[in-house]
Design a protein around this motif. Structure first.
Motif, short mmCIF file in Angstrom:
data_model
loop_
_atom_site.label_atom_id
_atom_site.label_comp_id
_atom_site.label_asym_id
_atom_site.label_seq_id
_atom_site.Cartn_x
_atom_site.Cartn_y
_atom_site.Cartn_z
N ALA A 65 16.35 -11.41 -5.52
CA ALA A 65 15.76 -12.60 -6.14
C ALA A 65 14.85 -12.24 -7.30
CB ALA A 65 14.96 -13.39 -5.10
N ALA A 66 14.85 -13.11 -8.30
CA ALA A 66 13.83 -13.03 -9.34
C ALA A 66 12.50 -13.51 -8.76
CB ALA A 66 14.23 -13.89 -10.53
N THR A 67 11.40 -13.10 -9.35
CA THR A 67 10.10 -13.53 -8.85
C THR A 67 9.28 -14.20 -9.94
OG1 THR A 67 9.00 -11.40 -9.32
CG2 THR A 67 10.04 -11.66 -7.14
N VAL A 68 8.40 -15.09 -9.51
CA VAL A 68 7.39 -15.70 -10.38
C VAL A 68 6.06 -15.56 -9.67
CG1 VAL A 68 9.02 -17.35 -11.40
CG2 VAL A 68 7.69 -18.00 -9.37
N PRO A 69 4.94 -15.69 -10.41
CA PRO A 69 3.64 -15.54 -9.75
C PRO A 69 3.40 -16.61 -8.69
CG PRO A 69 3.43 -15.35 -12.12
CD PRO A 69 4.81 -15.84 -11.86
N VAL B 156 15.05 -17.53 -6.79
CA VAL B 156 13.70 -17.28 -7.29
C VAL B 156 12.69 -17.43 -6.16
CG1 VAL B 156 11.96 -17.92 -9.01
CG2 VAL B 156 14.39 -18.27 -9.52
N VAL B 157 11.75 -16.48 -6.08
CA VAL B 157 10.73 -16.51 -5.04
C VAL B 157 9.35 -16.32 -5.67
CG1 VAL B 157 9.88 -15.43 -2.91
CG2 VAL B 157 12.34 -15.49 -3.38
N PRO B 158 8.37 -17.18 -5.37
CA PRO B 158 6.98 -16.92 -5.80
C PRO B 158 6.37 -15.83 -4.93
CG PRO B 158 7.27 -19.21 -5.04
CD PRO B 158 8.48 -18.45 -4.65
N VAL B 159 5.69 -14.90 -5.55
CA VAL B 159 5.11 -13.78 -4.79
C VAL B 159 3.69 -13.49 -5.26
CG1 VAL B 159 7.36 -12.70 -4.38
CG2 VAL B 159 6.01 -12.03 -6.38
N LEU B 160 2.92 -12.88 -4.38
CA LEU B 160 1.59 -12.38 -4.70
C LEU B 160 1.53 -10.88 -4.40
CD1 LEU B 160 -0.84 -15.06 -3.21
CD2 LEU B 160 -0.41 -14.60 -5.63
N PRO B 161 0.80 -10.12 -5.22
CA PRO B 161 0.62 -8.69 -4.90
C PRO B 161 -0.08 -8.54 -3.56
CG PRO B 161 -0.11 -9.19 -7.14
CD PRO B 161 0.13 -10.51 -6.47
N MET B 162 0.27 -7.51 -2.84
CA MET B 162 -0.38 -7.22 -1.56
C MET B 162 -1.77 -6.64 -1.83
SD MET B 162 0.18 -7.27 1.78
CE MET B 162 1.95 -7.14 2.02
N SER B 163 -2.79 -7.25 -1.25
CA SER B 163 -4.16 -6.80 -1.50
C SER B 163 -4.70 -5.93 -0.36
CB SER B 163 -5.08 -8.00 -1.71
OG SER B 163 -5.06 -8.86 -0.59
N ASP B 164 -4.16 -6.10 0.84
CA ASP B 164 -4.64 -5.31 1.97
C ASP B 164 -4.06 -3.90 1.94
OD1 ASP B 164 -6.13 -7.38 3.03
OD2 ASP B 164 -4.45 -8.14 4.22
N THR B 165 -4.79 -2.97 2.53
CA THR B 165 -4.24 -1.63 2.73
C THR B 165 -3.26 -1.68 3.90
OG1 THR B 165 -6.27 -0.61 1.93
CG2 THR B 165 -4.80 0.77 3.26
N VAL B 166 -2.06 -1.14 3.69
CA VAL B 166 -1.00 -1.21 4.69
C VAL B 166 -0.78 0.17 5.30
CG1 VAL B 166 1.42 -1.80 5.11
CG2 VAL B 166 0.10 -3.09 3.42
N LYS B 167 -0.73 0.21 6.63
CA LYS B 167 -0.54 1.47 7.35
C LYS B 167 0.74 1.41 8.18
CE LYS B 167 -4.75 3.08 6.31
NZ LYS B 167 -5.00 4.31 5.53
N THR B 168 1.33 2.57 8.42
CA THR B 168 2.38 2.69 9.41
C THR B 168 1.80 3.37 10.65
OG1 THR B 168 3.13 4.82 8.52
CG2 THR B 168 4.20 2.85 7.67
N THR B 169 2.35 3.02 11.81
CA THR B 169 1.87 3.61 13.06
C THR B 169 3.05 4.11 13.89
OG1 THR B 169 1.95 1.48 14.23
CG2 THR B 169 -0.12 2.05 13.14
N ASP B 170 2.76 4.99 14.82
CA ASP B 170 3.80 5.47 15.73
C ASP B 170 3.85 4.55 16.96
OD1 ASP B 170 1.73 6.16 17.45
OD2 ASP B 170 1.83 8.29 17.02
N PRO B 171 4.77 4.79 17.91
CA PRO B 171 4.87 3.90 19.09
C PRO B 171 3.60 3.79 19.91
CG PRO B 171 6.84 5.25 18.88
CD PRO B 171 5.86 5.77 17.86
#
Length: 219
Positions: free
Chosen positions: A185-189, A125-140
């Motif tokens: 893993a299962a998740t909880v808040p 079991v793992v506690p998790v939070l939703p991702m709030s930031d905008t996530v980008k991918t970049t090239d080399p």
């Protein structure tokens, strides 16, 4: 032998080289480690808090730990070695928690939610939070190539909860299962208060958090 332990919480301080020193940083006049352990001891479902301490830090850590029959310092170079010392005290259905010492203000409700998920049959079991930031991918070259859909992204916190079988399996694959692969893993808040306090800015936030008083919601 006394009755087997129903739940042991391992507090680890060796995720990164600087962590042992950071765990001794003061927040409202007490070491982060003291805050971490006291929050765990305030959770009655936890029978033993085992603080896994690198040998070079044993004296300094011993000086800041709360005095309690439910708190034990285990001098070991790895969580695997610490578990070998505690394992004889556990029953086959005991719950094992692994908690980062720098997440000093994770609330007791999070501990209880992890334990409840284990009691309901989850192996990991793992506690998790939703991702709030905008996530980008970049090239080399550092040029943005795409925006990642964050709907399914989560940031993981601790404590990570294990059944004894799952914990032994994790130990077989990594010296520190607190940072091991948790796929499946299962998740909880999780909780925003459970931030990892590792920078001066985060310590400032932690000071404000402690000064604000009781953070627990009524049960």
């Amino acid at each position: 032998m006394k009755n087997p332990l129903r739940c042991v919480a391992f507090v680890t301080v060796a995720h990164h080289p600087a962590d042992p020193e950071l765990a001794l940083a003061s927040v409202q006049g007490e070491a982060l480690l003291a805050h971490t352990v006291r929050e765990l001891l305030g959770t009655s479902e936890i029978d033993l808090v085992a603080v896994v301490v690198p040998p070079r830090c044993a004296q300094a850590f011993s000086a800041v730990l709360p005095h309690s029959s439910r708190c034990r310092m285990v001098t070991a170079i790895s969580l695997r070695d610490a578990f070998a010392e505690i394992a004889p005290l556990l029953s086959p259905d005991s719950a094992v928690l692994v908690h980062d010492a720098l997440r000093a203000f994770a609330p007791q409700r999070t501990f209880r939610q992890v334990l409840a998920a284990l009691r309901e049959g989850a192996e990991l079991v793992v506690p998790v939070l939703p991702m709030s930031d905008t996530v980008k991918t970049t090239d080399p070259d550092g040029v943005i190539t795409a925006t990642v859909d964050r709907a399914g992204l989560r940031s993981a916190q601790t404590p990570i909860g294990f059944s004894p079988t799952a914990f032994r399996s994790a130990l077989a694959g990594a010296a520190n299962p607190g940072v091991a692969d948790t796929a499946g893993a299962a998740t909880v808040p999780g909780d925003p208060d459970a931030m990892r306090v590792a920078s001066a800015f985060e310590r400032t936030l932690a000071e404000a958090l402690v000064a604000g008083g009781d953070r627990e919601d009524p049960l």
